[in-house]
Design a protein around this motif. Sequence first.
Motif, PDB file in Angstrom:
ATOM      1  N   ALA A 242       1.001  -1.067   0.002  1.00 51.56           N
ATOM      2  CA  ALA A 242       0.000  -0.135  -0.140  1.00 51.56           C
ATOM      3  C   ALA A 242       1.024   1.441  -0.188  1.00 51.56           C
ATOM      4  O   ALA A 242       1.377   1.573   1.073  1.00 51.56           O
ATOM      5  CB  ALA A 242      -0.907   0.086   1.079  1.00 51.56           C
ATOM      6  N   PRO A 243       0.952   1.994  -1.001  1.00 50.51           N
ATOM      7  CA  PRO A 243       0.391   1.746  -2.389  1.00 50.51           C
ATOM      8  C   PRO A 243       1.119   0.668  -2.995  1.00 50.51           C
ATOM      9  O   PRO A 243       2.373   0.280  -2.599  1.00 50.51           O
ATOM     10  CB  PRO A 243       0.840   2.831  -3.052  1.00 50.51           C
TER      11      PRO A 243
ATOM     12  N   TYR B 156       2.632   2.892  -8.022  1.00 50.95           N
ATOM     13  CA  TYR B 156       1.342   3.329  -7.606  1.00 50.95           C
ATOM     14  C   TYR B 156       0.496   2.743  -8.655  1.00 50.95           C
ATOM     15  O   TYR B 156      -0.792   2.887  -8.451  1.00 50.95           O
ATOM     16  CB  TYR B 156       1.238   4.851  -7.567  1.00 50.95           C
TER      17      TYR B 156
ATOM     18  N   SER C  88       2.796  -1.337  -6.385  1.00 60.91           N
ATOM     19  CA  SER C  88       3.585  -1.207  -7.696  1.00 60.91           C
ATOM     20  C   SER C  88       3.238  -2.105  -8.639  1.00 60.91           C
ATOM     21  O   SER C  88       2.929  -3.388  -8.443  1.00 60.91           O
ATOM     22  CB  SER C  88       4.969  -1.135  -7.363  1.00 60.91           C
TER      23      SER C  88
ATOM     24  N   SER D  62      -2.261  -0.112  -7.758  1.00 60.62           N
ATOM     25  CA  SER D  62      -3.220   0.399  -6.737  1.00 60.62           C
ATOM     26  C   SER D  62      -4.470   0.908  -7.592  1.00 60.62           C
ATOM     27  O   SER D  62      -5.348   0.789  -7.535  1.00 60.62           O
ATOM     28  CB  SER D  62      -2.805   1.288  -5.827  1.00 60.62           C
ATOM     29  N   TYR D  63      -3.799   1.754  -8.626  1.00 57.36           N
ATOM     30  CA  TYR D  63      -4.904   2.229  -9.659  1.00 57.36           C
ATOM     31  C   TYR D  63      -5.811   1.087 -10.477  1.00 57.36           C
ATOM     32  O   TYR D  63      -6.696   1.494 -10.550  1.00 57.36           O
ATOM     33  CB  TYR D  63      -4.180   3.547 -10.611  1.00 57.36           C
TER      34      TYR D  63
ATOM     35  N   ASP E 241      -7.414   4.301  -7.462  1.00 57.76           N
ATOM     36  CA  ASP E 241      -6.845   5.308  -7.029  1.00 57.76           C
ATOM     37  C   ASP E 241      -5.459   4.925  -6.724  1.00 57.76           C
ATOM     38  O   ASP E 241      -4.933   3.791  -7.053  1.00 57.76           O
ATOM     39  CB  ASP E 241      -7.470   5.627  -5.351  1.00 57.76           C
ATOM     40  N   PHE E 242      -4.502   5.857  -6.202  1.00 56.07           N
ATOM     41  CA  PHE E 242      -2.964   5.488  -6.281  1.00 56.07           C
ATOM     42  C   PHE E 242      -2.487   5.270  -4.758  1.00 56.07           C
ATOM     43  O   PHE E 242      -1.224   5.259  -4.751  1.00 56.07           O
ATOM     44  CB  PHE E 242      -2.354   6.580  -7.034  1.00 56.07           C
ATOM     45  N   SER E 243      -3.366   4.915  -3.809  1.00 59.01           N
ATOM     46  CA  SER E 243      -2.856   4.665  -2.616  1.00 59.01           C
ATOM     47  C   SER E 243      -3.517   3.426  -1.964  1.00 59.01           C
ATOM     48  O   SER E 243      -2.899   3.176  -0.785  1.00 59.01           O
ATOM     49  CB  SER E 243      -3.169   5.843  -1.677  1.00 59.01           C
ATOM     50  N   SER E 244      -4.440   2.790  -2.421  1.00 59.29           N
ATOM     51  CA  SER E 244      -5.090   1.664  -1.892  1.00 59.29           C
ATOM     52  C   SER E 244      -4.185   0.629  -1.897  1.00 59.29           C
ATOM     53  O   SER E 244      -3.244   0.242  -2.591  1.00 59.29           O
ATOM     54  CB  SER E 244      -6.331   1.493  -2.521  1.00 59.29           C
ATOM     55  N   GLU E 245      -4.483  -0.446  -0.519  1.00 61.63           N
ATOM     56  CA  GLU E 245      -3.734  -1.668  -0.542  1.00 61.63           C
ATOM     57  C   GLU E 245      -4.057  -2.734  -1.343  1.00 61.63           C
ATOM     58  O   GLU E 245      -5.369  -2.840  -1.777  1.00 61.63           O
ATOM     59  CB  GLU E 245      -3.674  -1.929   1.007  1.00 61.63           C
TER      60      GLU E 245
END
Length: 501
Positions: free
Chosen positions: A269-270, A296, A272, A299-300, A305-309
């Motif tokens: 999280a995030p 990131y 790659s 995650s997207y 989004d660019f931060s989710s686990e």
Amino acid sequence: MDLLDIARWQFGITTVYHFLMVPLTIGLAILVAGMQTAWYRTGKQRYLKMTKFWGKLMLINFAMGVVTGIVQEFQFGMAWSSYSRFVGDVFGAPLAMEGLLAFFVESTFLGLWIFGWDRLSKGVHLACAWAFSLATVLSAYFILAANSWMQHPVGIEMVDGRPRLTSIWEVLANNTVLAAFPHTVFGCFAVAGSFLIGIAAWQIARHHRKSAPDDEDRRAWHGSLRLGAWVAVIAFAGLAISGDIQGKLMFQQQPMKMASAEALCHSEAPASFSIFAIGDVSRPDCENVKSITVPYILSYLAEGDFSSEVKGVQALIPEYQAKYGTHYPDDPRLGSFAGQPIDYTPNLPVTYWGFRFMIGFGGLAALGAVFVLWLTRKRKFPPGKWWAPLAVLSIALPFLGNIAGWVFTEMGRQPFVVVPNPDPSGVDGVWMFTASAVSSGVSPGELLTSVIALTALYGVLAIVEIFLIVRYVRGGFDGVMPPKPPEGEEKSDDEALSFAY
């Protein structure tokens, strides 16, 4: 090899071979109908030549697709009878609709189109072309609906331990098939586009490099080449968009598959996106694996989004064990799997590299199509002889991408043949291990014999198809157009029919 391995190899070999025919047939059928529409509207001879030539190749491929597809349904009874008993009430519905609605319409109007040249009016004949071409797409939808139910079961209730269909509309409107269908159709157009590029480029290099710019055949080949390139470029854009939608669904419905696609052994999280891995990706702990990653992006792809686990393989295994058990049932029908621990991790090298081959081959085909558009602008052709052989070789790229995508899709759901629906509103208990699906009354020797026989037969059919394709490609437009009658002599009805196909 045990019975399960042999059964999986048989289904894999026959299915991959059959799927070589399917995308080309679907893509070419729509393009041929479009070419005939251009001829109907303009009356230009080059569009008629294009319709006849590409239609001939489509028919050869269609015939081989029918022959190889018949085996698929027989396998459900021969090698996968336990699976058939479990899902028959549900799985049979979309397959029956494909046979009674889509394939019936497809074959009927295809026959009218084949024998209707100079027998039907141009408008009715064109309508037949669109009818059978759209029916091929409808046929694909029903097949994908059946496959998507295996990936995400909906529209059923459990009765006496077996799923029973309660709503065919839920099966047909399954969000999994709504995502898979456009992705598959764009893949079909990618295959057809590259097919047009390769053959048209070869024809131009072979006969028409020194011909006049206004030569009718040269303009027809040039039109085919440009059409194939535009179709391939648009198809890849559609594949990227629909693939993103499909990927987000997979993260929700089959998290283990997508974690395996990234060789993501530990949660991040995030997270790659791995472009290339160095090391042994076959171990679920991913020790000694080094990856070239883009931060990131995974995650997207998973959540938008660019931060989710994004959960890794190691975190998902205990969740699967808690829901579906740690060991197979101690049932003699499971053979060597009876009472053994369940491995919930798919084959990591296959899923990881299959996902990258799918994207890589598709991307290369799209870049090649863009290059062809640039090379052939304003009817110009490159002076060297290198580009036509490369164009012919590029025909294989979208085929390989399609195969890699389906291998990833089917291998990534293991050890399930029917994947459980993780939605809390779904029906509990609707899942089936692949080890439980194979026929218990067939011996490994019998199944191995059928694998060898079918593989040999399919090899012969491959030689036959390649021979026919090469023969009619070499013949060009002259091989599909009727010869001009001598001056003062009219063409007879019998002669017209003999060249109808």
